[in-house]
Write an enzyme that holds these catalytic residues in place. Sequence first.
Site, PDB file in Angstrom:
ATOM      1  N   GLY A  96       0.831  -1.208   0.000  1.00 52.10           N
ATOM      2  CA  GLY A  96       0.000   0.000   0.000  1.00 52.10           C
ATOM      3  C   GLY A  96       0.857   1.247   0.000  1.00 52.10           C
ATOM      4  O   GLY A  96       2.062   1.193   0.268  1.00 52.10           O
ATOM      5  N   TYR A 142       7.250   2.112 -10.729  1.00 56.30           N
ATOM      6  CA  TYR A 142       5.915   1.771 -11.240  1.00 56.30           C
ATOM      7  C   TYR A 142       5.719   2.468 -12.579  1.00 56.30           C
ATOM      8  O   TYR A 142       5.742   3.697 -12.659  1.00 56.30           O
ATOM      9  CB  TYR A 142       4.903   2.269 -10.206  1.00 56.30           C
ATOM     10  CG  TYR A 142       3.481   1.848 -10.409  1.00 56.30           C
ATOM     11  CD1 TYR A 142       2.915   0.870  -9.602  1.00 56.30           C
ATOM     12  CD2 TYR A 142       2.689   2.442 -11.380  1.00 56.30           C
ATOM     13  CE1 TYR A 142       1.590   0.498  -9.769  1.00 56.30           C
ATOM     14  CE2 TYR A 142       1.371   2.066 -11.554  1.00 56.30           C
ATOM     15  CZ  TYR A 142       0.825   1.100 -10.732  1.00 56.30           C
ATOM     16  OH  TYR A 142      -0.481   0.720 -10.886  1.00 56.30           O
TER      17      TYR A 142
END
Length: 559
Positions: free
Chosen positions: A215, A469
Amino acid sequence: MKWWGWGEQDVAFSADDKPKFGPFLREAIGVDITRPPARLPDLAELEVPDPDVPAALRAELEEALGADAVSDDPHDRLVHARGKSLRDLVRTRGGELGRLPDLVLRPAGEAQVAAILHAALEADAVVIPFGGGTNISGSLDAPAGEERPVLSVDLGRMDQVLGIDDVSRLARVQPGVFGPDLERRLGARGWTLGHYPDSFNHSTLGGWIATRSSGMQSDKYGDIAQITRGLRVATPHGLLVVRPHPAASNGPSVREMILGSEGRLGIITEATVQVHRLPAERVILGYLFPSWPDALAAMRDIAASEASPSVTRVSDAAETAFSFATKKGDSLLDRAQSRALREFLERRRGYDVAQMCLGFIGYEGSERHVREQRRRTQKIVAAHGGLCIGRGPGELYDQKKFDTPYIRDFLLDRGVLADVSETAAPWSDLGKVHDNVTAAARARFAALRVKGYIMSHLSHSYHGGACLYFTFAFTAVPGRDALEDYADVKRAVQQAFVDSGATLSHHHAVGTEHAPWLEQDISAPGVALVRGLFEAGDPGGNLNPGKIVGAAKPAATSG
Ligand SMILES: Cc1cc2nc3c(=O)[nH]c(=O)nc-3n(C[C@H](O)[C@H](O)[C@H](O)COP(=O)(O)OP(=O)(O)OC[C@H]3O[C@@H](n4cnc5c(N)ncnc54)[C@H](O)[C@@H]3O)c2cc1C
């Protein structure tokens, strides 16, 4: 959850209030978003094959769970058939449904899960645990030619916090709880799990554990792998219990074997997780850096310092440009403010705004702790030419982060294929990984003769490295197989990861999507160990076959 896309039925991304978004996309990938979107698919037009389950198995399941908890409803079977990867959405929208589960089962507790497993193994059926169905790694699909009955086990009714040990700061939680419900239940008693993946609203604790999720606040709370201390798992060999020791020297970690096992070793029926007192203060601040190398170096130095932020995230120049393009409003004041900021950055700070990188750093804890962390971080940011731009952008990011996934459907409706791939590597390799992956994707865009865009951010910092990412997008070419072209780019990105010393995924799991790179990532003996684990844990090859390392045993033919 939409069966053809992301999130709630009545929520969608809108570009109407974002005047820069259309021009940005036209420039970046050559798409005109004012064109009418594609017609959404109609469930009634799909050919859903009938379920095929032996009557005795169905009767036994109904006896164990109650008839209401055993469904063969077409919509139910469709929603449980796969996750939410781009490949999943394109196939489902195109009416290519794959091997649907024959039944969707909704157990109410551990004993019912054990009963399902018992009945399924007796009948040589396939069992696929289902949390929120949000994975993007092909972790839920039954193998295409599967001839055995396929049972999807939806853990949604097992969603309770069973107890909190205030002294040890550990909570016992059922696996089917969704993020918002879990935080609400913990928050009512002054606790938080602190696990906020972008899929938070629609994913579950069991799914997070089974995919090794991470997360946005992992810098403070850890990834789910650190958060999860104890486990109860219904397996073909009986109930597996991992007690919640803070650490143990009791041989290879069984806890770690279950983490990321994607339902191949059993069904998680309960987890004991670390919880934290709700922080008194929570702030996310925006920062600007002159360039990607500066931003990367600042994040690396923050990770090495005594500062301990809860969130560290910084976009490269391409993603920064995208973020500014999705900004709302274009009033005179907005324009004047951006002009003033631009002039300040260029003239006073010597920035080239085309290279500028936007970052967010979050702080949590007591007022004093937050103040101190901000001070320490600020010194490092300044040493790398960065500057703090205050709370506004950080608050906006914090509020909007769960809405961002809706953009993918908006784009897909307009013929744009957009997807993500993420990885992790040591700090010393991150610059190389970023450049190699970006170059690899651009090379494939050129080879395919498409106008493509790739952008990236760093998030989830660790002592020794961080996650990178990537998001890439291009407009599908009419008359060509869109998924073939997409796979071409995706393959290049994944290959560049492992060739550059990075892992195949930091938090999206292996499934079938990333399995081709497992051996290059963990070596052939590593794959042999994992395969052996699955074969020993599930000798009949009944549990979610084909994920991570391919089927433990070829699918048996029925009859
Ligand atoms: C828009 C979007 C944003 C995302 N953002 C993030 C992010 O920020 N961080 C992140 O980590 N991931 C992210 N993901 C990926 C996904 O949300 C995670 O993989 C998540 O952990 C999956 O949880 P789920 O409950 O949806 O599991 P599912 O998709 O239902 O299942 C995933 C796997 O876990 C297994 N499983 C589920 N429950 C159990 C159980 N009780 N016992 C055993 N096995 C089980 C399933 O069989 C399957 O193999 C994102 C995905 C999307 C589409």
